[in-house]
Design a protein around this motif. Structure first.
Motif, PDB file in Angstrom:
ATOM      1  N   ASP A 150      -4.547 -15.242  -3.729  1.00  0.00           N
ATOM      2  CA  ASP A 150      -3.653 -15.936  -4.660  1.00  0.00           C
ATOM      3  C   ASP A 150      -3.045 -14.986  -5.686  1.00  0.00           C
ATOM      4  OD1 ASP A 150      -4.136 -18.328  -3.403  1.00  0.00           O
ATOM      5  OD2 ASP A 150      -5.679 -18.982  -4.820  1.00  0.00           O
ATOM      6  N   GLU A 151      -3.676 -13.832  -5.885  1.00  0.00           N
ATOM      7  CA  GLU A 151      -3.186 -12.870  -6.878  1.00  0.00           C
ATOM      8  C   GLU A 151      -2.337 -11.754  -6.270  1.00  0.00           C
ATOM      9  OE1 GLU A 151      -3.359 -13.197 -10.074  1.00  0.00           O
ATOM     10  OE2 GLU A 151      -4.501 -15.050  -9.870  1.00  0.00           O
ATOM     11  N   VAL A 152      -2.084 -11.793  -4.957  1.00  0.00           N
ATOM     12  CA  VAL A 152      -1.274 -10.750  -4.323  1.00  0.00           C
ATOM     13  C   VAL A 152       0.142 -10.777  -4.896  1.00  0.00           C
ATOM     14  CG1 VAL A 152      -0.248  -9.953  -2.165  1.00  0.00           C
ATOM     15  CG2 VAL A 152      -2.613 -10.738  -2.206  1.00  0.00           C
ATOM     16  N   ASP A 153       0.656  -9.623  -5.238  1.00  0.00           N
ATOM     17  CA  ASP A 153       2.029  -9.505  -5.734  1.00  0.00           C
ATOM     18  C   ASP A 153       2.946  -9.399  -4.509  1.00  0.00           C
ATOM     19  OD1 ASP A 153       3.883  -9.224  -7.949  1.00  0.00           O
ATOM     20  OD2 ASP A 153       4.161  -7.156  -7.276  1.00  0.00           O
ATOM     21  N   TRP A 154       3.398 -10.526  -4.001  1.00  0.00           N
ATOM     22  CA  TRP A 154       4.091 -10.569  -2.719  1.00  0.00           C
ATOM     23  C   TRP A 154       5.392  -9.770  -2.686  1.00  0.00           C
ATOM     24  CZ3 TRP A 154       1.288 -11.472   1.208  1.00  0.00           C
ATOM     25  CH2 TRP A 154       0.197 -12.337   1.124  1.00  0.00           C
ATOM     26  N   PRO A 155       6.147  -9.640  -3.761  1.00  0.00           N
ATOM     27  CA  PRO A 155       7.337  -8.783  -3.674  1.00  0.00           C
ATOM     28  C   PRO A 155       7.018  -7.335  -3.313  1.00  0.00           C
ATOM     29  CG  PRO A 155       7.492 -10.213  -5.589  1.00  0.00           C
ATOM     30  CD  PRO A 155       6.104 -10.383  -5.041  1.00  0.00           C
ATOM     31  N   ASN A 156       5.779  -6.896  -3.559  1.00  0.00           N
ATOM     32  CA  ASN A 156       5.382  -5.524  -3.227  1.00  0.00           C
ATOM     33  C   ASN A 156       4.337  -5.468  -2.107  1.00  0.00           C
ATOM     34  OD1 ASN A 156       6.769  -3.784  -5.361  1.00  0.00           O
ATOM     35  ND2 ASN A 156       5.752  -5.313  -6.636  1.00  0.00           N
ATOM     36  N   ALA A 157       4.112  -6.607  -1.443  1.00  0.00           N
ATOM     37  CA  ALA A 157       3.059  -6.675  -0.423  1.00  0.00           C
ATOM     38  C   ALA A 157       3.356  -5.799   0.786  1.00  0.00           C
ATOM     39  CB  ALA A 157       2.852  -8.121   0.017  1.00  0.00           C
ATOM     40  N   SER A 158       4.605  -5.446   1.000  1.00  0.00           N
ATOM     41  CA  SER A 158       4.950  -4.599   2.148  1.00  0.00           C
ATOM     42  C   SER A 158       4.329  -3.203   2.044  1.00  0.00           C
ATOM     43  CB  SER A 158       6.474  -4.472   2.277  1.00  0.00           C
ATOM     44  OG  SER A 158       7.026  -3.873   1.114  1.00  0.00           O
ATOM     45  N   LYS A 159       3.816  -2.835   0.852  1.00  0.00           N
ATOM     46  CA  LYS A 159       3.191  -1.528   0.662  1.00  0.00           C
ATOM     47  C   LYS A 159       1.715  -1.525   1.060  1.00  0.00           C
ATOM     48  CE  LYS A 159       6.211  -0.620  -3.292  1.00  0.00           C
ATOM     49  NZ  LYS A 159       6.273  -0.353  -4.760  1.00  0.00           N
ATOM     50  N   ALA A 160       1.161  -2.672   1.417  1.00  0.00           N
ATOM     51  CA  ALA A 160      -0.266  -2.765   1.750  1.00  0.00           C
ATOM     52  C   ALA A 160      -0.610  -1.844   2.924  1.00  0.00           C
ATOM     53  CB  ALA A 160      -0.638  -4.206   2.086  1.00  0.00           C
ATOM     54  N   LYS A 161      -1.805  -1.236   2.849  1.00  0.00           N
ATOM     55  CA  LYS A 161      -2.247  -0.290   3.878  1.00  0.00           C
ATOM     56  C   LYS A 161      -3.657  -0.641   4.332  1.00  0.00           C
ATOM     57  CE  LYS A 161       1.411   2.406   3.587  1.00  0.00           C
ATOM     58  NZ  LYS A 161       2.352   2.600   4.719  1.00  0.00           N
ATOM     59  N   GLY A 162      -3.872  -0.624   5.630  1.00  0.00           N
ATOM     60  CA  GLY A 162      -5.180  -0.918   6.185  1.00  0.00           C
ATOM     61  C   GLY A 162      -5.675   0.201   7.081  1.00  0.00           C
ATOM     62  N   ILE A 163      -7.004   0.236   7.279  1.00  0.00           N
ATOM     63  CA  ILE A 163      -7.614   1.219   8.180  1.00  0.00           C
ATOM     64  C   ILE A 163      -8.978   0.690   8.604  1.00  0.00           C
ATOM     65  CG2 ILE A 163      -8.837   2.590   6.424  1.00  0.00           C
ATOM     66  CD1 ILE A 163      -7.950   5.107   7.991  1.00  0.00           C
ATOM     67  N   TYR A 164      -9.442   1.117   9.775  1.00  0.00           N
ATOM     68  CA  TYR A 164     -10.748   0.719  10.288  1.00  0.00           C
ATOM     69  C   TYR A 164     -11.647   1.944  10.329  1.00  0.00           C
ATOM     70  CZ  TYR A 164     -14.256  -1.291  13.446  1.00  0.00           C
ATOM     71  OH  TYR A 164     -15.422  -1.746  14.006  1.00  0.00           O
ATOM     72  N   HIS A 165     -12.835   1.816   9.696  1.00  0.00           N
ATOM     73  CA  HIS A 165     -13.752   2.958   9.613  1.00  0.00           C
ATOM     74  C   HIS A 165     -15.178   2.446   9.500  1.00  0.00           C
ATOM     75  CE1 HIS A 165     -15.356   6.881   8.685  1.00  0.00           C
ATOM     76  NE2 HIS A 165     -15.736   6.496   7.476  1.00  0.00           N
ATOM     77  N   ARG A 166     -16.038   2.932  10.384  1.00  0.00           N
ATOM     78  CA  ARG A 166     -17.468   2.600  10.356  1.00  0.00           C
ATOM     79  C   ARG A 166     -17.705   1.088  10.274  1.00  0.00           C
ATOM     80  NH1 ARG A 166     -20.172   7.350   6.532  1.00  0.00           N
ATOM     81  NH2 ARG A 166     -19.595   9.114   7.880  1.00  0.00           N
ATOM     82  N   ASN A 167     -17.114   0.383  11.211  1.00  0.00           N
ATOM     83  CA  ASN A 167     -17.308  -1.059  11.363  1.00  0.00           C
ATOM     84  C   ASN A 167     -16.773  -1.873  10.191  1.00  0.00           C
ATOM     85  OD1 ASN A 167     -18.818  -0.775  13.851  1.00  0.00           O
ATOM     86  ND2 ASN A 167     -20.541  -0.084  12.607  1.00  0.00           N
TER      87      ASN A 167
END
Length: 362
Positions: A150-167
């Motif tokens: 609910d607190e995500v700043d959606w106008p800047n959400a395109s900058k979000a970054k994900g990665i998978y590491h050690r489960n």
């Protein structure tokens, strides 16, 4: 010998991103995907292109490799699967879902046979059905941590970054402020403003102060694949993730991020930093050899416990196990009634160079 300009190929249009698989580049431009020739990454043959859902009103956000012969096309409000990419003449485009799409290209990560990504209604997953088909999961993966979403700043959400590491799936995203706690029983709450939560006696139970630089990734949420639960929420003034990467350090793969300030940071180091944010000091462009520790604030508020009865009762013991390093912490118990707040442990700081077993006296 024909020149490169006369061999029937055309220069690939410019694009902000591309997918490399099968010795080719798949370059999204608008709704079109241009596919380079084998081992030629700047030119393509005119037949080597396809369009994802012609005529739709949502833009193509990301291309993601699912296996050697399949890529997933994420659009803003829909998702498609392209199979048979080893031979584009027989490749097939199928719709996966129109219920939701992808909000950030950098959030798309393969997690085993699943694919996690940030959608406009939270973190979602694609999984394999019993029939072996790729499908979207109805309930968002982030439903248990909805106050955070609910607190995500959606106008800047395109900058979000994900990665998978050690489960674990790590997702850095921009928040407007620290999320509010879920409070089913507010008997002893004196005030609950947008900024903080206090008791009628004036004790601050939880602060939802605005985070620094809401236009950047200022928080990290962590999902544990072994427990299938969300297991981490980190914020801090130095925690501004521009992108993640894995690198060898001490003979093993370690998780790093590049900050918006230009630093390369080791994340969740198990030996030295653990639950603190370490920043290397740089002077005149040279590393000084010193590490500056920036604590990460964490609030834990449990639900109310009634013991299957509303009558008076006496709890003799409460156990809470929390892993940390050199913490500065305070523990309070809030019970029903007016100003019923008991400080079990006032602010206490542990030494980061000394260790005690769980059963040792404080």
């Amino acid at each position: 010998t024909a020149s490169e300009e006369d061999d029937g190929t055309t220069q690939i249009p410019n694009s902000a991103a591309a997918l490399y698989t099968g010795n080719r580049l798949f370059i999204p431009v608008g709704d079109n995907v241009y596919v380079s020739d084998f081992l030629s990454y700047t030119r393509f043959s005119l037949p080597n292109q396809f369009r994802v859902n012609t005529g739709s009103n949502d833009e193509l956000v990301s291309l993601h490799k699912y296996d050697e012969d399949t890529i997933i096309a994420f659009k803003e409000r829909s998702i498609y699967r392209v199979t048979g990419i080893s031979s584009l003449a027989t490749a097939r485009l199928d719709e996966v879902t129109r219920a939701h799409g992808c909000a950030a290209a950098g959030s798309v990560v393969s997690v085993g046979q699943d694919v996690f990504f940030l959608s406009r209604d939270g973190v979602r997953a694609l999984s394999i059905s019993e029939q072996g088909e790729l499908r979207g999961v109805d309930i968002p993966l982030s439903e248990p941590i909805q106050p955070v979403m609910d607190e995500v700043d959606w106008p800047n959400a395109s900058k979000a970054k994900g990665i998978y590491h050690r489960n674990k799936y790590y997702l850095a995203l921009p928040l407007r402020s620290r999320p509010k706690p879920f409070l089913p029983d507010t008997t002893n709450i004196g005030s609950q403003s947008d900024g903080e939560l206090t008791t009628s006696s004036g004790d601050t139970l939880f602060s939802t102060t605005e985070l620094t630089d809401r236009t950047a990734n200022n928080a990290v949420i962590v999902y544990d694949m072994l427990t299938r639960q969300w297991c981490g929420f980190d914020t801090g003034p130095e925690l501004n993730v521009a992108d993640w990467f894995l690198a060898k350090m001490g003979g093993s793969d370690r998780l790093f991020f590049v900050s918006n300030g230009g630093y390369i940071c080791l994340y969740d180091d198990e030996l030295y930093s653990d639950w603190t944010d370490d920043k290397a000091q740089v002077s005149g462009g040279s590393y000084t050899g010193k590490i500056e520790n920036q604590p990460i604030k964490t609030d834990l508020m449990t639900r109310a416990y009634r013991g299957q009865t509303v009558s008076s009762k006496r709890f003799h013991r409460v156990d809470l196990l929390h892993s940390s390093l050199s913490p500065n912490f305070r523990v309070s118990i809030v019970t029903d009634g007016e100003n019923e707040v008991e400080v079990v442990q006032d602010w206490k700081t542990r030494d980061r160079t000394k260790y005690s077993k769980p059963f040792d006296a404080p």
